[in-house]
Design an enzyme around this catalytic site. Structure first.
Site, PDB file in Angstrom:
ATOM      1  N   ASP A  52      54.576  40.289  38.369  1.00  0.00           N
ATOM      2  CA  ASP A  52      53.029  40.012  37.757  1.00  0.00           C
ATOM      3  C   ASP A  52      53.288  39.460  36.488  1.00  0.00           C
ATOM      4  OD1 ASP A  52      50.466  42.004  38.607  1.00  0.00           O
ATOM      5  OD2 ASP A  52      50.583  41.441  36.572  1.00  0.00           O
ATOM      6  N   VAL A  81      52.258  32.615  37.785  1.00  0.00           N
ATOM      7  CA  VAL A  81      52.375  31.626  39.005  1.00  0.00           C
ATOM      8  C   VAL A  81      51.873  30.317  38.448  1.00  0.00           C
ATOM      9  CG1 VAL A  81      52.236  33.453  40.825  1.00  0.00           C
ATOM     10  CG2 VAL A  81      50.287  32.249  39.939  1.00  0.00           C
ATOM     11  N   ASN A 107      50.238  36.669  46.586  1.00  0.00           N
ATOM     12  CA  ASN A 107      48.699  37.487  46.500  1.00  0.00           C
ATOM     13  C   ASN A 107      48.166  37.098  45.201  1.00  0.00           C
ATOM     14  OD1 ASN A 107      47.269  40.098  46.586  1.00  0.00           O
ATOM     15  ND2 ASN A 107      48.035  40.481  44.729  1.00  0.00           N
ATOM     16  N   TYR A 173      36.120  29.750  42.662  1.00  0.00           N
ATOM     17  CA  TYR A 173      37.052  30.600  43.439  1.00  0.00           C
ATOM     18  C   TYR A 173      36.848  30.205  44.927  1.00  0.00           C
ATOM     19  CZ  TYR A 173      38.555  35.105  45.080  1.00  0.00           C
ATOM     20  OH  TYR A 173      39.415  36.133  45.838  1.00  0.00           O
ATOM     21  N   LYS A 177      39.970  29.134  47.210  1.00  0.00           N
ATOM     22  CA  LYS A 177      40.325  29.938  48.614  1.00  0.00           C
ATOM     23  C   LYS A 177      40.334  29.194  49.658  1.00  0.00           C
ATOM     24  CE  LYS A 177      41.436  33.931  46.661  1.00  0.00           C
ATOM     25  NZ  LYS A 177      42.835  34.436  46.462  1.00  0.00           N
ATOM     26  N   ALA A 206      37.551  44.336  48.961  1.00  0.00           N
ATOM     27  CA  ALA A 206      38.766  45.394  49.092  1.00  0.00           C
ATOM     28  C   ALA A 206      38.633  46.011  47.642  1.00  0.00           C
ATOM     29  CB  ALA A 206      40.015  44.789  49.135  1.00  0.00           C
TER      30      ALA A 206
HETATM   31  N1  LIG Z   1      39.726  42.753  46.191  1.00  0.00           N
HETATM   32  C1  LIG Z   1      38.877  42.068  46.562  1.00  0.00           C
HETATM   33  O1  LIG Z   1      37.890  42.513  46.989  1.00  0.00           O
HETATM   34  C2  LIG Z   1      39.578  40.715  47.132  1.00  0.00           C
HETATM   35  C3  LIG Z   1      38.873  39.867  48.147  1.00  0.00           C
HETATM   36  C4  LIG Z   1      39.227  38.613  48.820  1.00  0.00           C
HETATM   37  C5  LIG Z   1      40.315  38.286  48.255  1.00  0.00           C
HETATM   38  N2  LIG Z   1      41.155  38.841  47.220  1.00  0.00           N
HETATM   39  C6  LIG Z   1      42.334  38.481  46.733  1.00  0.00           C
HETATM   40  O2  LIG Z   1      43.403  39.099  46.859  1.00  0.00           O
HETATM   41  C7  LIG Z   1      44.217  39.139  45.755  1.00  0.00           C
HETATM   42  C8  LIG Z   1      44.642  40.158  44.948  1.00  0.00           C
HETATM   43  O3  LIG Z   1      43.399  40.673  44.171  1.00  0.00           O
HETATM   44  P1  LIG Z   1      43.013  42.205  44.141  1.00  0.00           P
HETATM   45  O4  LIG Z   1      41.595  42.375  43.662  1.00  0.00           O
HETATM   46  O5  LIG Z   1      43.278  42.984  45.131  1.00  0.00           O
HETATM   47  O6  LIG Z   1      43.813  42.724  42.860  1.00  0.00           O
HETATM   48  P2  LIG Z   1      45.562  42.796  42.623  1.00  0.00           P
HETATM   49  O7  LIG Z   1      45.783  44.131  41.577  1.00  0.00           O
HETATM   50  O8  LIG Z   1      46.252  42.677  43.940  1.00  0.00           O
HETATM   51  O9  LIG Z   1      45.610  41.556  41.598  1.00  0.00           O
HETATM   52  C9  LIG Z   1      45.523  41.620  40.356  1.00  0.00           C
HETATM   53  C10 LIG Z   1      46.916  41.436  39.605  1.00  0.00           C
HETATM   54  O10 LIG Z   1      47.129  40.024  39.496  1.00  0.00           O
HETATM   55  C11 LIG Z   1      47.842  39.818  38.284  1.00  0.00           C
HETATM   56  N3  LIG Z   1      47.845  38.370  37.978  1.00  0.00           N
HETATM   57  C12 LIG Z   1      46.836  37.580  37.391  1.00  0.00           C
HETATM   58  N4  LIG Z   1      46.889  36.558  37.187  1.00  0.00           N
HETATM   59  C13 LIG Z   1      48.296  36.256  37.531  1.00  0.00           C
HETATM   60  C14 LIG Z   1      48.950  35.252  37.425  1.00  0.00           C
HETATM   61  N5  LIG Z   1      48.721  34.036  36.671  1.00  0.00           N
HETATM   62  N6  LIG Z   1      50.519  35.126  37.755  1.00  0.00           N
HETATM   63  C15 LIG Z   1      50.854  36.282  38.398  1.00  0.00           C
HETATM   64  N7  LIG Z   1      49.898  37.625  38.208  1.00  0.00           N
HETATM   65  C16 LIG Z   1      48.880  37.412  38.082  1.00  0.00           C
HETATM   66  C17 LIG Z   1      47.326  40.829  37.338  1.00  0.00           C
HETATM   67  O11 LIG Z   1      48.041  41.170  36.081  1.00  0.00           O
HETATM   68  C18 LIG Z   1      46.890  41.746  38.277  1.00  0.00           C
HETATM   69  O12 LIG Z   1      48.098  42.877  37.963  1.00  0.00           O
HETATM   70  C19 LIG Z   1      43.586  37.799  45.047  1.00  0.00           C
HETATM   71  O13 LIG Z   1      44.358  36.635  45.466  1.00  0.00           O
HETATM   72  C20 LIG Z   1      42.361  37.923  45.390  1.00  0.00           C
HETATM   73  O14 LIG Z   1      41.607  36.893  45.088  1.00  0.00           O
HETATM   74  C21 LIG Z   1      40.611  40.033  46.484  1.00  0.00           C
END
Ligand SMILES: NC(=O)c1ccc[n+]([C@@H]2O[C@H](COP(=O)([O-])OP(=O)(O)OC[C@H]3O[C@@H](n4cnc5c(N)ncnc54)[C@H](O)[C@@H]3O)[C@@H](O)[C@H]2O)c1
Length: 265
Positions: A52, A81, A107, A173, A177, A206
């Protein structure tokens, strides 16, 4: 009546990742990344590296995973990343700690809300750099390393249904994606010859604590109402699908994007 659609039960692990090692980016949040790390342990992985950008939360997450699961082969490594050096250091670290990485879960993704008409280049580029370019950087170097190791592997990317669907204030976004989906398909085709499968999940919504804190309540309600289930997924419901794609159960799948959503109302 206990309705399993409204109140799903946490499903126990089934040994899907028995004997495999796992690397996950952006796994120190409250969302899908951490849920996937926990799930990978419950599915019997032999070791896991989580990463992270947030140092404090990363340490806490490593501790929490060890404590909650009683599994000790968990390591944390900082990685942004968007930074190629960070990416290489992370993958090299995982190779060494895990004696080879079998599964990579990309992720990391970043979202903001902005009308295109008001979008500055900086914001557009930042979202694409983390979400699309970050996934590309991780995949490119992981494939080089997996090719050298010669044991194949599996990569799971985290896309979003917004790669297919339209939503206001999400052009950057959604474009990122959609790019992750295209990257998944094209890289999967190339990775066949080195025995690596690459697939993606596309979650709709989610729910987790950070999202509840950062997204407007009305928007979350609107998105939940659009789902046939009338709720967002639990983060572990998305993690479950990632585990399937990462595992040998999905041996005939590569270049696929699996939507994790209940049909839109
Ligand atoms: N939560 C949703 O509803 C949802 C829906 C569709 C897609 N997604 C995708 O799921 C993935 C995870 O999202 P989430 O909402 O579950 O949160 P998550 O907790 O899994 O991810 C957030 C984490 O990403 C870290 N992060 C941010 N920028 C970063 C970087 N540059 N390098 C490394 N780490 C970094 C943050 O510090 C945080 O801990 C993302 O790719 C998101 O776009 C989420």
């Amino acid at each position: 009546m206990n309705n399993p659609i409204r109140n799903p039960e946490y499903v126990p692990g089934h040994g899907l990742l028995k004997g495999k090692s796992v690397l996950i980016t952006a796994a120190a949040g409250a969302g899908i990344g951490f849920a996937a790390a926990r799930r990978a342990i419950e599915e019997g992985c032999r070791g896991i590296v989580i990463s992270d950008i947030h140092d404090g939360r990363l340490r806490q997450s490593v501790d929490a995973l060890k404590k909650e699961t009683g599994f000790d082969a968990v390591w944390g490594k900082l990685c942004n990343v968007v930074n190629e050096d960070n990416v290489r250091e992370l993958i090299d670290f995982a190779e060494e700690r895990l004696s080879g990485t079998d599964v990579l879960i990309n992720n990391a993704g970043l979202g903001t809300s902005r009308k295109l008409i008001e979008m500055e280049d900086d914001e557009w580029n930042r979202v694409l750099d983390v979400t699309l370019n970050g996934t590309m950087r991780m995949t490119r170097y992981m494939l080089q390393v997996m090719q050298k190791r010669g044991k194949g592997g599996s990569i799971v990317n985290n896309a979003s249904v917004l790669g297919w669907r339209a939503q206001k204030e999400q052009a950057h976004y959604a474009a990122a994606k959609a790019g992750v989906m295209a990257l998944t398909r094209c890289s999967a085709l190339e990775a066949v010859e080195i025995g690596v499968r690459i697939n993606a999940v596309a979650p709709s919504l989610a729910m987790h604590a950070m999202l509840r804190k950062s997204a407007p309540e009305e928007l979350l309600k609107e998105l939940e109402d659009k789902e046939a289930y009338g709720r967002g997924a639990e983060v572990w419901e998305v993690a479950n699908v990632m585990m399937f794609l990462a595992s040998d159960y999905a041996s005939y799948m590569t270049g696929e994007v699996l939507s994790v959503s209940s049909q839109q109302a």
